[in-house]
Design a protein around this motif. Structure first.
Motif, short mmCIF file in Angstrom:
data_model
loop_
_atom_site.label_atom_id
_atom_site.label_comp_id
_atom_site.label_asym_id
_atom_site.label_seq_id
_atom_site.Cartn_x
_atom_site.Cartn_y
_atom_site.Cartn_z
N UNK A 44 0.81 -1.22 0.00
CA UNK A 44 0.00 0.00 0.00
C UNK A 44 0.84 1.27 0.00
N UNK A 45 2.06 1.22 0.55
CA UNK A 45 2.91 2.41 0.55
C UNK A 45 3.40 2.76 -0.85
N UNK A 46 3.54 1.75 -1.71
CA UNK A 46 3.91 2.02 -3.10
C UNK A 46 2.81 2.83 -3.78
N UNK A 47 1.56 2.43 -3.53
CA UNK A 47 0.43 3.13 -4.14
C UNK A 47 0.27 4.52 -3.56
N UNK A 48 0.47 4.65 -2.25
CA UNK A 48 0.34 5.95 -1.60
C UNK A 48 1.40 6.92 -2.12
N UNK A 88 21.06 -2.51 7.04
CA UNK A 88 20.07 -3.01 6.09
C UNK A 88 19.02 -1.93 5.83
N UNK A 89 18.71 -1.72 4.57
CA UNK A 89 17.76 -0.69 4.16
C UNK A 89 16.38 -1.31 3.96
N UNK A 90 15.40 -0.77 4.65
CA UNK A 90 14.03 -1.29 4.54
C UNK A 90 13.35 -0.82 3.28
N UNK A 91 13.58 0.45 2.90
CA UNK A 91 12.88 1.02 1.75
C UNK A 91 13.61 2.27 1.29
N UNK A 106 5.61 15.12 3.39
CA UNK A 106 4.80 13.96 3.01
C UNK A 106 5.69 12.75 2.74
N UNK A 107 6.84 12.97 2.11
CA UNK A 107 7.76 11.87 1.84
C UNK A 107 8.27 11.25 3.13
N UNK A 108 8.63 12.09 4.10
CA UNK A 108 9.10 11.57 5.39
C UNK A 108 7.98 10.78 6.07
N UNK A 109 6.76 11.30 6.00
CA UNK A 109 5.63 10.61 6.62
C UNK A 109 5.42 9.23 6.00
N UNK A 110 5.51 9.13 4.67
CA UNK A 110 5.30 7.86 3.99
C UNK A 110 6.37 6.85 4.40
N UNK A 111 7.63 7.27 4.43
CA UNK A 111 8.69 6.35 4.81
C UNK A 111 8.54 5.90 6.26
#
Length: 207
Positions: A44-48, A88-91, A106-111
């Motif tokens: 869902x984060x990809x879509x958001x 290790x990088x999560x995203x 908004x970018x910080x919030x999504x991550x």
């Protein structure tokens, strides 16, 4: 890949399966195809992020770091150096160009919506995206950090203004000089017992 053919009663061959690849940049002209892509996407984060015109990339479900940058090359170099240091990088999230303070927040919030992320590494080269806008957006997003950390390295347009803005940032946000310094700060922040609110804050130019 072998796609099946069928021979009909009239002796004609017809294809019974096929695939079409489309350039993501052309999907604006093909909303019927874009709909299929969203239906198939599982994260869902990809879509958001896509709805906000960002590129969000899930990487390692066991990772603790979220990387935000403006360009695939900078993202890849950040992840490579983190991996070399044993992290290790999560995203990762690619801002693209010309991000405003609101979009940075908004970018910080999504991550940070990824529950595995304990620290956000922001690596920005300010050209079209200005450093003061980046700093304003990150400070604006600080209310959602919630015990986690942000390490930020930025170079380029209006850097001095960005540094001044970060001087008023909460302790959870650390501005560093250079990508190597950012990797060191990540290790320090993620060390056992190093809480975000109590970790030492290195400022731009500190030695």
């Amino acid at each position: 890949e072998i796609n099946p053919l069928a021979l009909d009663g009239a002796g004609k061959l017809s294809a019974r399966d096929g695939k079409v690849e489309g350039d993501d940049n052309s999907l604006v002209r093909h909303p019927d195809m874009a709909g299929f892509r969203d239906e198939m996407e599982g994260d869902p984060l990809v879509l958001e992020a896509r709805a906000a015109r960002f590129l969000y990339i899930p990487i390692d479900a066991g990772g603790a770091i979220g990387v935000i940058s403006n360009g695939s090359g900078m993202i890849m170099s950040s992840i490579d150096l983190l991996s070399k240091a044993g992290h290790r990088t999560a995203c990762a999230l690619d801002l693209g160009g010309g991000a405003t303070a609101d979009r940075i927040a908004e970018a910080v919030r999504i991550v940070l919506a990824n529950p595995g992320v304990r620290l956000v590494l922001i690596n920005i080269f300010g050209g079209i995206t200005r450093c003061d806008e980046v700093a304003t957006g990150v400070v604006r997003a600080s209310a959602g950090i919630d015990g986690r950390s942000v390490v930020m390295r930025m170079e380029g347009t209006n850097k001095d203004r960005g540094v001044a803005i970060c001087a008023e940032a909460p302790a959870a946000i650390e501005l560093v000089d250079g990508l190597a310094g950012a990797i060191e700060a990540v290790g320090r922040r993620l060390a056992p017992g190093a809480g975000a609110a109590h970790a030492p804050r290195r400022r731009e130019g500190d030695r």
